[in-house]
Design a protein around this motif. Sequence first.
Motif, PDB file in Angstrom:
ATOM      1  N   ILE A 245      -3.598  98.057  21.391  1.00  0.00           N
ATOM      2  CA  ILE A 245      -4.868  98.332  20.707  1.00  0.00           C
ATOM      3  C   ILE A 245      -5.209  99.812  20.797  1.00  0.00           C
ATOM      4  CG2 ILE A 245      -7.348  97.877  20.769  1.00  0.00           C
ATOM      5  CD1 ILE A 245      -6.696  95.030  21.658  1.00  0.00           C
ATOM      6  N   HIS A 246      -4.952 100.403  21.945  1.00  0.00           N
ATOM      7  CA  HIS A 246      -5.216 101.828  22.129  1.00  0.00           C
ATOM      8  C   HIS A 246      -4.454 102.657  21.093  1.00  0.00           C
ATOM      9  CE1 HIS A 246      -5.336 105.807  23.941  1.00  0.00           C
ATOM     10  NE2 HIS A 246      -6.247 105.390  24.787  1.00  0.00           N
ATOM     11  N   LYS A 247      -3.193 102.323  20.860  1.00  0.00           N
ATOM     12  CA  LYS A 247      -2.380 103.072  19.899  1.00  0.00           C
ATOM     13  C   LYS A 247      -2.937 102.944  18.480  1.00  0.00           C
ATOM     14  CE  LYS A 247       1.793 102.372  22.661  1.00  0.00           C
ATOM     15  NZ  LYS A 247       3.107 101.701  22.741  1.00  0.00           N
ATOM     16  N   ILE A 248      -3.291 101.721  18.092  1.00  0.00           N
ATOM     17  CA  ILE A 248      -3.832 101.507  16.745  1.00  0.00           C
ATOM     18  C   ILE A 248      -5.185 102.199  16.609  1.00  0.00           C
ATOM     19  CG2 ILE A 248      -4.550  99.765  15.067  1.00  0.00           C
ATOM     20  CD1 ILE A 248      -2.668  97.793  16.520  1.00  0.00           C
ATOM     21  N   PHE A 249      -6.031 102.032  17.624  1.00  0.00           N
ATOM     22  CA  PHE A 249      -7.367 102.622  17.604  1.00  0.00           C
ATOM     23  C   PHE A 249      -7.275 104.145  17.508  1.00  0.00           C
ATOM     24  CE2 PHE A 249     -11.597 100.776  18.512  1.00  0.00           C
ATOM     25  CZ  PHE A 249     -12.364 101.921  18.425  1.00  0.00           C
ATOM     26  N   ASN A 250      -6.345 104.722  18.247  1.00  0.00           N
ATOM     27  CA  ASN A 250      -6.165 106.165  18.247  1.00  0.00           C
ATOM     28  C   ASN A 250      -5.878 106.688  16.849  1.00  0.00           C
ATOM     29  OD1 ASN A 250      -5.401 108.794  19.842  1.00  0.00           O
ATOM     30  ND2 ASN A 250      -3.695 108.437  18.459  1.00  0.00           N
ATOM     31  N   LYS A 251      -5.041 105.977  16.112  1.00  0.00           N
ATOM     32  CA  LYS A 251      -4.678 106.401  14.757  1.00  0.00           C
ATOM     33  C   LYS A 251      -5.866 106.256  13.801  1.00  0.00           C
ATOM     34  CE  LYS A 251      -1.415 107.643  11.786  1.00  0.00           C
ATOM     35  NZ  LYS A 251      -0.557 108.821  11.944  1.00  0.00           N
ATOM     36  N   LEU A 252      -6.556 105.139  13.903  1.00  0.00           N
ATOM     37  CA  LEU A 252      -7.659 104.875  12.982  1.00  0.00           C
ATOM     38  C   LEU A 252      -8.848 105.797  13.232  1.00  0.00           C
ATOM     39  CD1 LEU A 252      -7.628 100.968  12.977  1.00  0.00           C
ATOM     40  CD2 LEU A 252      -7.047 102.453  11.061  1.00  0.00           C
ATOM     41  N   SER A 253      -9.055 106.195  14.478  1.00  0.00           N
ATOM     42  CA  SER A 253     -10.255 106.961  14.831  1.00  0.00           C
ATOM     43  C   SER A 253      -9.976 108.437  15.062  1.00  0.00           C
ATOM     44  CB  SER A 253     -10.888 106.369  16.094  1.00  0.00           C
ATOM     45  OG  SER A 253     -10.019 106.514  17.202  1.00  0.00           O
ATOM     46  N   ASN A 254      -8.776 108.891  14.669  1.00  0.00           N
ATOM     47  CA  ASN A 254      -8.425 110.303  14.858  1.00  0.00           C
ATOM     48  C   ASN A 254      -8.528 110.731  16.318  1.00  0.00           C
ATOM     49  OD1 ASN A 254      -7.881 111.097  12.086  1.00  0.00           O
ATOM     50  ND2 ASN A 254     -10.066 110.770  11.742  1.00  0.00           N
ATOM     51  N   GLY A 255      -8.114 109.859  17.218  1.00  0.00           N
ATOM     52  CA  GLY A 255      -8.037 110.220  18.628  1.00  0.00           C
ATOM     53  C   GLY A 255      -9.248 109.878  19.460  1.00  0.00           C
ATOM     54  N   LEU A 256     -10.308 109.381  18.837  1.00  0.00           N
ATOM     55  CA  LEU A 256     -11.517 109.040  19.599  1.00  0.00           C
ATOM     56  C   LEU A 256     -11.410 107.598  20.074  1.00  0.00           C
ATOM     57  CD1 LEU A 256     -14.316 110.089  20.496  1.00  0.00           C
ATOM     58  CD2 LEU A 256     -15.242 109.044  18.428  1.00  0.00           C
ATOM     59  N   VAL A 257     -10.877 107.401  21.270  1.00  0.00           N
ATOM     60  CA  VAL A 257     -10.646 106.063  21.810  1.00  0.00           C
ATOM     61  C   VAL A 257     -11.587 105.826  22.981  1.00  0.00           C
ATOM     62  CG1 VAL A 257      -8.939 104.477  22.749  1.00  0.00           C
ATOM     63  CG2 VAL A 257      -8.231 106.245  21.136  1.00  0.00           C
ATOM     64  N   PRO A 258     -12.409 104.791  22.924  1.00  0.00           N
ATOM     65  CA  PRO A 258     -13.329 104.518  24.038  1.00  0.00           C
ATOM     66  C   PRO A 258     -12.590 103.922  25.228  1.00  0.00           C
ATOM     67  CG  PRO A 258     -13.503 102.795  22.381  1.00  0.00           C
ATOM     68  CD  PRO A 258     -12.549 103.821  21.819  1.00  0.00           C
ATOM     69  N   ASP A 259     -13.258 103.877  26.357  1.00  0.00           N
ATOM     70  CA  ASP A 259     -12.716 103.205  27.536  1.00  0.00           C
ATOM     71  C   ASP A 259     -13.017 101.712  27.421  1.00  0.00           C
ATOM     72  OD1 ASP A 259     -11.765 105.536  28.705  1.00  0.00           O
ATOM     73  OD2 ASP A 259     -13.709 105.965  29.630  1.00  0.00           O
TER      74      ASP A 259
END
Length: 823
Positions: A245-259
């Motif tokens: 999920i972190h990898k997908i989220f990173n791509k979709l959010s331009n690197g803004l991944v929450p904890d």
Amino acid sequence: MAASLLEGAVLGVAFDKLFVVVVDSCRKVAAFRSDFESLKSTLCRIQPIFHDIEKLNKLTGTREDETKVLIKQLADGEALVEECKKIKRHNLCKKWRYSKKLAKLEKSLLRFFSIDVQIQSFRDNKKTLVTVNGIDEKTDELLALVKNLTINQGATAMGTPSAFPGWVDVPAVPAGLVGFDVPLLELKKMVDEADEELVVVISAPGGCGKTSLVKLLCHDKDIKEKYQQIYFVTVSRTPNLRSIIHKIFNKLSNGLVPDFQSNEDALNQLQHLLQEHLVGKSMLLVLDDVWNESLSVLEKLIFPIQNYKVLVTTRCRFPQFKYTYKLKLLPDNDAMILFCNYAFEGGKCIVQRDLVDKVVKSCGGFPLALKVVGRSLYRQNEFFWNDRIKKQSKGQILFPLGSDLLDCLQPSIDALNEILKDCYQDLGLFLEDQRIPVAVLLDMWEERYNLDDDGFSAFNILLHLASYNLVDLALRRKDDPASIGFSNAVHYARQHDVLRELAMYQSVNETIENRRRLNIDNDFPPWVLKQPRLLLQVQMLSISTDETLFSNDLQLPNLEVLLLNIQSSSYTLPIFVEKASHLKVLVVTNNGFSPTVFSNCTLLGHLHNLKRIRLERISFSSICQSTFMLENLQKISLVMCEVGDAFRDCVDRMPNLLEINIEYCDDLKKLPIGICDLVNLRKLSISYCQKLDEIPEELCNLENLEVLMLHSCSNLTGLPDSMERLYKLKFLDIYDCVDLDPIPEKIGELRSLETIFMGGRQGLDDLPDTVRNLAQLTTVICDEETAFLWENYRDYFKDLRISIVKDDMNLNWLHRSSCLGTL
């Protein structure tokens, strides 16, 4: 407020005018096509920020001065592009000058969003916007995008672990595919028919080419038009849901991944992000290599969202999904073509046809087997072919579950010489689907098998294994051969899971206590490790589990190589490390997303034979807080680590270091003076460290230094004059040091220098005349513009070889280039 509105509008107009003229020039102006394409790519990536700056200006009236500066830059850029359009292609001198101006324009646009100045400005603005609905979230998004752009400006580095846009990109299509035309058409038809279904499954045994087929599909023009966004994630047998999920989220959010607080929290936030992101867009998520054990991960990633589809590859059967494409083995004709392509030069059969038929049939139509077996028979005589057929027909090799594919592949392994066979089996120590740094393999093999220290022999072994199709090599950059020995850190290897299973199976006939290689993971029988005073004869050990499983009395008297795979914010070294007195190589890889803090590090002080350490995403400073000596340590590699002040007393604690490699370490701002006291150091490599801006004058103390690499350190503004005293320096890499201008006049004092790697987006205007004094210089590796500068000095060198590297850089984390030729 009125002035702000006007400036915002002018900013948008200025940006659009520059963008239009650049796009038009890409199509019409051949002389600067590569420069315009690069500028176009940058404009496309930063376009959202410009539009959001306009919105912020309209709402807050802030940043007027900076906006005016930017408007002028855009207008000047438009004028520059118009001037370039008038330059004739054959006017090389003028073309070169304007090419440098375009590069500096692109650089200045990116610098407008530098982290040190602009992020703080955004944060200050954010405090005044908290009452404006929606702006708070948008500012966070801008912060992440600005950070990615700035980090990637000079060398497309990873930056922080959360800024990793290459995680879910679709891999390239493998070369030499045969027999996939019909399956591709059939799969496309099924994907089209399954419009109302969320999941399409591709099922086939291992080695059939499922992943290759999916790569073909993802790069298909029709599929790319239908799905504007295609993401590719390898799942494997023991996946980590939050990591995926972190990898997908990173791509979709331009690197803004929450904890994420839990897996459920991660899933909820991903679903919410997808619902917002896929308005008017469509997305295809490829989950590669899903097993029965990882089916729950697939099920959790199925969201009832419009324009969202999941494509799955698996060896297993998932009858709960309506649309399943069963990839068949290659038919006889295609199998013969593929086999001959690998068994014979030019694909033309030169051996008796009946022998070839027998071997091809023994491969059962598995593409993987046809490639591996075919390559193992390349340039072999008919006696060798007959011997192979006899071994195959006797069914000498028996594998679990009666795997015909593994039976077929085993004779190809048996045909290897002992050193190649040992190194192939070592590949089984790494995690399934893991990208293996070649530097790790070389460290292991050079120490384990007493190979040459310079790495060429070990690297040749890897090339041999790749030539037999037993491992795939992924090169970030196809370097000139002259630099290959110095740049192994930019090469990676990956092994097909079937070949990994085969490598691991070579040891199954031995008891656990007597194996030379051993993998301990979450599936390892815990009762084995809990035996009192367990004695293992293992020489190479890979551990991918919690250290609490280990007995305090674990005895490893012969251990030479230890691979630790962890995923936690803190880690305690297992107590058995203290007793591994023969350990030579220690590799610790953190697969999490932030550096791991180590404890119990004093155990390392007992490893008197330790020669090489490699740490990835580890707080190196936390290790060095403990007082211990590594008097025989010769090489240390730090990748995405927190360095801190860990090198302050390294001359006392690691006095015999010969090599230091530091990559992607964002907290490294100045080369620690302590490193300059290591008088025995021969190689110092610092790559993709975006904040490094100073090399101290004490660098000259490294009197035995032979290799100095400062590759893609984009903030480095100069080299110390004292480097003239590096009398033994043979190789210098300052490629993509974008702020390094000019080159020091005293570079000509490096009388032992043989190879220099320079250029990229360095923006050099000239070279110092002292370069003519580099009497031993034989090779310059550089971009086309820098080569033009060196041509003026060719007469001063007897056999100077200038190799041109075309920079194929984009704003992804990988730095890709290819060598075009030699002048």
